[in-house]
Design a protein around this motif. Structure first.
Motif: not given
Length: 264
Positions: A24, A27, A34, A36, A59, A223
């Motif tokens: 996370a 990225l 993101l 998650l 996120a 990544t």
């Protein structure tokens, strides 16, 4: 920051600790948006808030128990409704209970099957038609060196990882023509909280502590290889070499390394 991941929508499971957490972070550094999934709502909220403030990315956290297939399907539906189609999916969540099969509780066996395999196939099956339709996408499945070389007290765990490797290899051939990448990541022991559940005695972790992979380094490598046609990421290299030798002479290797294999 490269432009390869900037603005890409990426879903990561098991994102509140270990490799998932470092993924996370890496990225987000690269500008990805993101989504998650993990069990801990509080940790998800804290991580997402930090990533937004630190890197200016989207996120969003989704509380999910991947051992419950119907619940996980509902979470996937919600992510899709809220944010549309992902660009990549990293099936990172995994767990183990290291026990001889005869001594294992069925609940632990079923949980390993659900978390390590069923949830991974579920999320892949969910997003794949969208990837094929738009002729792009990347599925990254975190497996294990146990997929290539099984050891005592990890029969069910190894079985799930064998399945992940086989699933990924077949899937890759199915979707290559559609512009979809499939990468499987086979890892040796990683320095994470994984072993607190897998081996509460701490004996195995202590025995292999000097050999453990750094989760930050693993996440950085994954990544770097996103949206490339990398077939496999195998770490550490010496263990991958050992697994190749094992394929050639399994009986010999099992005999030679009997004591090492029994360290769990």
């Amino acid at each position: 920051m490269s432009q390869k991941l900037n603005g890409k929508k990426i879903m990561v499971t098991g994102a509140t600790s270990g490799i998932g957490l470092y993924l996370a972070i890496h990225l987000a550094i690269e500008g990805a948006d993101l989504y998650l999934a993990a069990r801990s709502t509080k940790r998800l909220e804290h991580i997402c808030k930090t990533l937004k403030e630190s890197y200016g990315v989207t996120a969003e956290g989704y509380t999910a128990d991947l051992s419950r297939d119907e619940d996980w399907k509902q979470v996937l539906d919600q992510i899709h409704t809220d944010h549309g189609v992902m660009d990549a999916v990293i099936n990172n969540a995994g767990m183990a209970v290291f026990e001889n099969v005869e001594e294992a509780e069925w609940e632990g066996i079923e949980q390993m099957l659900q978390v390590n395999l069923t949830s991974l196939v579920r999320s892949t099956h969910y997003w794949l038609p969208h990837f094929v339709n738009k002729k792009s996408g990347h599925i990254v499945n975190i497996s294990s060196q146990a997929a290539k070389m099984a050891t005592p007290k990890s029969a069910v765990y190894s079985a799930t990882k064998h399945a992940v490797l086989g699933f990924s290899n077949a899937l890759r051939m199915e979707v290559e023509k559609d512009g979809v990448f499939v990468t499987v990541v086979n890892l040796g022991p990683v320095k994470t909280n994984f072993f607190r559940q897998a081996d509460p005695t701490g004996n195995y972790e202590k025995a292999v502590s000097s050999l453990m992979l750094d989760p930050n380094r693993v996440a950085r490598i994954i990544t770097k290889n996103l949206f490339t046609n990398r077939r496999e990421i195998n770490l550490p290299l010496w263990m991958e070499a050992g697994s190749k030798v094992y394929q050639l002479a399994p009986s010999v290797i099992e005999k030679l390394f009997e004591k090492q294999f029994a360290k769990k």
